[in-house]
Scaffold this motif. Structure first.
Motif, PDB file in Angstrom:
ATOM      1  N   LEU A 189       0.870  -1.161   0.000  1.00  0.00           N
ATOM      2  CA  LEU A 189       0.000   0.000   0.000  1.00  0.00           C
ATOM      3  C   LEU A 189       0.909   1.213   0.000  1.00  0.00           C
ATOM      4  O   LEU A 189       1.825   1.294   0.829  1.00  0.00           O
ATOM      5  N   VAL A 190       0.716   2.153  -0.925  1.00  0.00           N
ATOM      6  CA  VAL A 190       1.515   3.378  -0.911  1.00  0.00           C
ATOM      7  C   VAL A 190       0.592   4.578  -0.754  1.00  0.00           C
ATOM      8  O   VAL A 190      -0.593   4.524  -1.105  1.00  0.00           O
ATOM      9  N   SER A 191       1.153   5.646  -0.206  1.00  0.00           N
ATOM     10  CA  SER A 191       0.372   6.860   0.017  1.00  0.00           C
ATOM     11  C   SER A 191       1.318   8.003   0.340  1.00  0.00           C
ATOM     12  O   SER A 191       2.457   7.775   0.774  1.00  0.00           O
ATOM     13  N   ASP A 192       0.851   9.224   0.146  1.00  0.00           N
ATOM     14  CA  ASP A 192       1.611  10.389   0.612  1.00  0.00           C
ATOM     15  C   ASP A 192       1.198  10.760   2.029  1.00  0.00           C
ATOM     16  O   ASP A 192       1.762  11.673   2.621  1.00  0.00           O
ATOM     17  N   ASP A 193       0.211  10.057   2.562  1.00  0.00           N
ATOM     18  CA  ASP A 193      -0.264  10.301   3.923  1.00  0.00           C
ATOM     19  C   ASP A 193       0.385   9.252   4.841  1.00  0.00           C
ATOM     20  O   ASP A 193      -0.132   8.146   5.010  1.00  0.00           O
ATOM     21  N   VAL A 194       1.537   9.619   5.433  1.00  0.00           N
ATOM     22  CA  VAL A 194       2.297   8.627   6.206  1.00  0.00           C
ATOM     23  C   VAL A 194       1.571   8.242   7.506  1.00  0.00           C
ATOM     24  O   VAL A 194       1.763   7.141   8.018  1.00  0.00           O
ATOM     25  N   GLU A 195       0.711   9.124   8.002  1.00  0.00           N
ATOM     26  CA  GLU A 195      -0.057   8.759   9.205  1.00  0.00           C
ATOM     27  C   GLU A 195      -1.045   7.643   8.882  1.00  0.00           C
ATOM     28  O   GLU A 195      -1.235   6.722   9.669  1.00  0.00           O
ATOM     29  N   LYS A 196      -1.671   7.757   7.709  1.00  0.00           N
ATOM     30  CA  LYS A 196      -2.606   6.690   7.312  1.00  0.00           C
ATOM     31  C   LYS A 196      -1.852   5.374   7.100  1.00  0.00           C
ATOM     32  O   LYS A 196      -2.387   4.302   7.384  1.00  0.00           O
ATOM     33  N   LEU A 197      -0.622   5.458   6.623  1.00  0.00           N
ATOM     34  CA  LEU A 197       0.162   4.230   6.430  1.00  0.00           C
ATOM     35  C   LEU A 197       0.539   3.614   7.777  1.00  0.00           C
ATOM     36  O   LEU A 197       0.556   2.386   7.929  1.00  0.00           O
ATOM     37  N   ASP A 198       0.829   4.459   8.766  1.00  0.00           N
ATOM     38  CA  ASP A 198       1.081   3.948  10.120  1.00  0.00           C
ATOM     39  C   ASP A 198      -0.148   3.216  10.636  1.00  0.00           C
ATOM     40  O   ASP A 198      -0.043   2.151  11.262  1.00  0.00           O
ATOM     41  N   ARG A 199      -1.294   3.806  10.368  1.00  0.00           N
ATOM     42  CA  ARG A 199      -2.565   3.191  10.784  1.00  0.00           C
ATOM     43  C   ARG A 199      -2.766   1.855  10.041  1.00  0.00           C
ATOM     44  O   ARG A 199      -3.271   0.896  10.613  1.00  0.00           O
ATOM     45  N   ALA A 200      -2.348   1.822   8.777  1.00  0.00           N
ATOM     46  CA  ALA A 200      -2.467   0.581   8.000  1.00  0.00           C
ATOM     47  C   ALA A 200      -1.606  -0.519   8.630  1.00  0.00           C
ATOM     48  O   ALA A 200      -2.050  -1.661   8.780  1.00  0.00           O
ATOM     49  N   ARG A 201      -0.367  -0.161   9.032  1.00  0.00           N
ATOM     50  CA  ARG A 201       0.507  -1.154   9.679  1.00  0.00           C
ATOM     51  C   ARG A 201      -0.081  -1.620  11.001  1.00  0.00           C
ATOM     52  O   ARG A 201      -0.013  -2.800  11.354  1.00  0.00           O
ATOM     53  N   PHE A 202      -0.694  -0.687  11.715  1.00  0.00           N
ATOM     54  CA  PHE A 202      -1.349  -1.014  12.992  1.00  0.00           C
ATOM     55  C   PHE A 202      -2.495  -2.001  12.760  1.00  0.00           C
ATOM     56  O   PHE A 202      -2.587  -3.046  13.418  1.00  0.00           O
ATOM     57  N   LEU A 203      -3.358  -1.699  11.794  1.00  0.00           N
ATOM     58  CA  LEU A 203      -4.483  -2.595  11.504  1.00  0.00           C
ATOM     59  C   LEU A 203      -3.990  -3.950  10.987  1.00  0.00           C
ATOM     60  O   LEU A 203      -4.613  -4.983  11.226  1.00  0.00           O
ATOM     61  N   ALA A 204      -2.859  -3.928  10.273  1.00  0.00           N
ATOM     62  CA  ALA A 204      -2.334  -5.158   9.670  1.00  0.00           C
ATOM     63  C   ALA A 204      -1.659  -6.071  10.689  1.00  0.00           C
ATOM     64  O   ALA A 204      -1.301  -7.201  10.379  1.00  0.00           O
ATOM     65  N   THR A 205      -1.459  -5.565  11.905  1.00  0.00           N
ATOM     66  CA  THR A 205      -0.843  -6.386  12.957  1.00  0.00           C
ATOM     67  C   THR A 205      -1.807  -6.517  14.136  1.00  0.00           C
ATOM     68  O   THR A 205      -1.447  -6.290  15.287  1.00  0.00           O
ATOM     69  N   GLN A 206      -3.066  -6.834  13.809  1.00  0.00           N
ATOM     70  CA  GLN A 206      -4.121  -7.152  14.786  1.00  0.00           C
ATOM     71  C   GLN A 206      -4.545  -5.966  15.647  1.00  0.00           C
ATOM     72  O   GLN A 206      -5.166  -6.141  16.692  1.00  0.00           O
ATOM     73  N   ALA A 207      -4.225  -4.734  15.205  1.00  0.00           N
ATOM     74  CA  ALA A 207      -4.686  -3.524  15.897  1.00  0.00           C
ATOM     75  C   ALA A 207      -4.406  -3.582  17.401  1.00  0.00           C
ATOM     76  O   ALA A 207      -5.282  -3.344  18.230  1.00  0.00           O
ATOM     77  N   ARG A 208      -3.155  -3.909  17.698  1.00  0.00           N
ATOM     78  CA  ARG A 208      -2.760  -4.010  19.105  1.00  0.00           C
ATOM     79  C   ARG A 208      -2.392  -2.633  19.639  1.00  0.00           C
ATOM     80  O   ARG A 208      -1.489  -1.974  19.128  1.00  0.00           O
ATOM     81  N   GLU A 209      -3.090  -2.200  20.684  1.00  0.00           N
ATOM     82  CA  GLU A 209      -2.858  -0.880  21.274  1.00  0.00           C
ATOM     83  C   GLU A 209      -1.534  -0.862  22.045  1.00  0.00           C
ATOM     84  O   GLU A 209      -0.985  -1.906  22.387  1.00  0.00           O
ATOM     85  N   LYS A 210      -1.044   0.353  22.326  1.00  0.00           N
ATOM     86  CA  LYS A 210       0.265   0.487  22.990  1.00  0.00           C
ATOM     87  C   LYS A 210       0.134   0.309  24.501  1.00  0.00           C
ATOM     88  O   LYS A 210       0.131   1.283  25.258  1.00  0.00           O
ATOM     89  N   PHE A 211      -0.023  -0.933  24.913  1.00  0.00           N
ATOM     90  CA  PHE A 211      -0.014  -1.289  26.333  1.00  0.00           C
ATOM     91  C   PHE A 211       0.971  -2.429  26.523  1.00  0.00           C
ATOM     92  O   PHE A 211       1.340  -3.084  25.552  1.00  0.00           O
ATOM     93  N   ARG A 212       1.371  -2.667  27.747  1.00  0.00           N
ATOM     94  CA  ARG A 212       2.222  -3.836  27.988  1.00  0.00           C
ATOM     95  C   ARG A 212       1.428  -5.116  27.697  1.00  0.00           C
ATOM     96  O   ARG A 212       1.930  -6.027  27.064  1.00  0.00           O
ATOM     97  N   HIS A 213       0.200  -5.153  28.147  1.00  0.00           N
ATOM     98  CA  HIS A 213      -0.642  -6.331  27.880  1.00  0.00           C
ATOM     99  C   HIS A 213      -1.301  -6.174  26.502  1.00  0.00           C
ATOM    100  O   HIS A 213      -1.140  -5.145  25.842  1.00  0.00           O
ATOM    101  N   TYR A 214      -2.054  -7.167  26.101  1.00  0.00           N
ATOM    102  CA  TYR A 214      -2.711  -7.126  24.776  1.00  0.00           C
ATOM    103  C   TYR A 214      -4.059  -6.420  24.906  1.00  0.00           C
ATOM    104  O   TYR A 214      -4.994  -6.957  25.488  1.00  0.00           O
ATOM    105  N   GLU A 215      -4.122  -5.203  24.364  1.00  0.00           N
ATOM    106  CA  GLU A 215      -5.308  -4.356  24.494  1.00  0.00           C
ATOM    107  C   GLU A 215      -5.842  -4.033  23.097  1.00  0.00           C
ATOM    108  O   GLU A 215      -5.068  -3.660  22.210  1.00  0.00           O
ATOM    109  N   HIS A 216      -7.158  -4.184  22.890  1.00  0.00           N
ATOM    110  CA  HIS A 216      -7.727  -4.010  21.539  1.00  0.00           C
ATOM    111  C   HIS A 216      -9.006  -3.183  21.568  1.00  0.00           C
ATOM    112  O   HIS A 216      -9.917  -3.467  22.344  1.00  0.00           O
ATOM    113  N   LEU A 217      -9.036  -2.166  20.724  1.00  0.00           N
ATOM    114  CA  LEU A 217     -10.217  -1.308  20.595  1.00  0.00           C
ATOM    115  C   LEU A 217     -10.912  -1.505  19.251  1.00  0.00           C
ATOM    116  O   LEU A 217     -12.080  -1.206  19.110  1.00  0.00           O
TER     117      LEU A 217
END
Ligand SMILES: *Cc1c(COP(=O)(O)O)cnc(C)c1O
Length: 368
Positions: A189-217
């Motif tokens: 996936l390519v884009s000039d919107d690097v924030e959206k690409l970060d979000r794409a990587r986040f969604l592509a890795t099970q949307a794991r939130e930044k916690f020590r434990h496994y947290e999902h929204l």
């Protein structure tokens, strides 16, 4: 394969990065962004996954409308269904075989009148040929509808000097085994919107939130590419331009040998565009040749040569029964005509002259 793939694979093994992260993943993304001239890139497990994430990021949800080229592989539209969306199919026009600006304009006008504009438009670049991006983008911009450019077949092609796949909010490439370069399976996936690409990587890795434990929204996916396959991709990207040259040479040889046969026309190359000629496609007018596209494919098959019809338009697929379709013109349904008359000839970058001469001979014999 080009020969350099093993070097990158060995590196992944030597450093024990056998995961969907590592140096090859990061470098392949950087190299693809650089090659295409995009601000960034997210490497994924398939082109289909890339389309799915792009639609998700553009907010496509249950009941939303998405416009999509009709003359394409089913993967362009399947992800619309994954999200519960409603595809509306847009016909092709004659100069690129891609999305018709006339049909798109009519579809947008109707959608606005109904008060329900599409959430996105998926524009496909068939067999390497860029669609009429200026005209199509002008329409989408006028209605403020974002574009996903399905460039799965057109990596290495350009439109007015700019890389195919870089015209929409998102561009999608595929590295499936049949594409111009391959990682056996994969996508980008390519884009000039690097924030959206970060979000794409986040969604592509099970949307794991930044916690020590496994947290999902949010609902996530397992869509990242392995560090080993990304290594294959890096070596493949190094030879992409050579592959494009080889495919164009295949096209040129077919055209030289068969172009003068009455009733045979080759897929055009729109002025100002440069196609990777992923597949050489011809149109057979049986009223002139006396031979239908199917009969020609039979003749090739009898000689153990595989040729295939042009994609069956998605608005004709039982899967999409009941979906709306906008033809190029009432008396000119371009995608249906191309399906009835189109043939994709053997077009591999590694095809030998001798192999190609055999294909040309069978076609010439059948049409003489
Ligand atoms: C190949 C292809 C895709 C899907 O890519 P995968 O990597 O196979 O999932 C999507 N759209 C088009 C037009 C394709 O040709």
């Amino acid at each position: 394969m080009s020969g350099n793939e093993q070097k990158y694979i060995d590196e992944a093994f030597d450093t024990n990065w056998i995961a969907p992260l590592g140096k090859n993943v990061n470098e392949f993304e950087k190299e693809m962004a650089q090659y295409t001239g995009s601000a960034g890139a997210a490497v994924l497990s398939s082109g289909t996954a890339a389309i799915h994430l792009a639609l998700d990021l553009l907010g496509v949800r249950y009941g939303d409308v998405v416009f999509c080229s009709s003359l394409t592989f089913v993967a362009s539209a399947n992800p619309i269904y994954y999200l519960g969306g409603e595809p509306v199919f847009i016909d092709s026009e004659n100069e690129t075989w891609n999305m018709s600006p006339d049909a798109l304009a009519r579809a947008m006008k109707d959608a606005q009148a109904k008060g329900k504009l599409p959430k996105a438009v998926v524009i496909v670049n068939l067999f390497g040929q860029s669609a009429k991006m200026d005209e199509l983008l002008a329409i989408c911009n006028a209605y403020a509808v974002p574009v996903i450019e399905d460039a799965a077949e057109s990596l290495g092609s350009t439109y007015k000097g700019k890389q195919s796949g870089t015209f929409g909010t998102f561009g999608v490439y595929s590295f499936n085994g049949n594409k111009i370069i391959t990682t056996s399976g994969g996508g980008m996936l390519v884009s000039d919107d690097v924030e959206k690409l970060d979000r794409a990587r986040f969604l592509a890795t099970q949307a794991r939130e930044k916690f020590r434990h496994y947290e999902h929204l949010t609902v996530g996916y397992n869509y990242r590419m392995s560090n080993i396959l990304a290594g294959i991709g890096r070596a493949q990207l190094e030879v992409l331009d050579d592959r494009v040259k080889a495919r164009r040479a295949v096209f040129a040889r077919y055209e030289k040998a068969l172009g003068r046969i009455a009733g045979i026309t080759f897929m055009p190359e729109l002025e100002g565009t440069y196609s990777n000629r992923w597949l050489t496609a011809i149109e057979v007018n049986s009223e002139i040749t006396g031979v239908t596209a199917n009969e020609l494919m039979d003749a090739l098959e009898a000689e153990n040569i595989e040729a295939r019809p042009v994609w069956k338009p998605l608005h004709m697929q039982p899967l999409f029964n009941g979906c709306k379709f906008y033809p190029h013109a009432d008396d000119d349904i371009v995608s249906e005509r191309l399906f009835a008359r189109g043939i994709c000839l053997p077009s591999g970058s590694n095809m030998t002259l001798k192999e190609q001469e055999r294909v040309i001979q069978v076609i010439s014999d059948k049409l003489s």
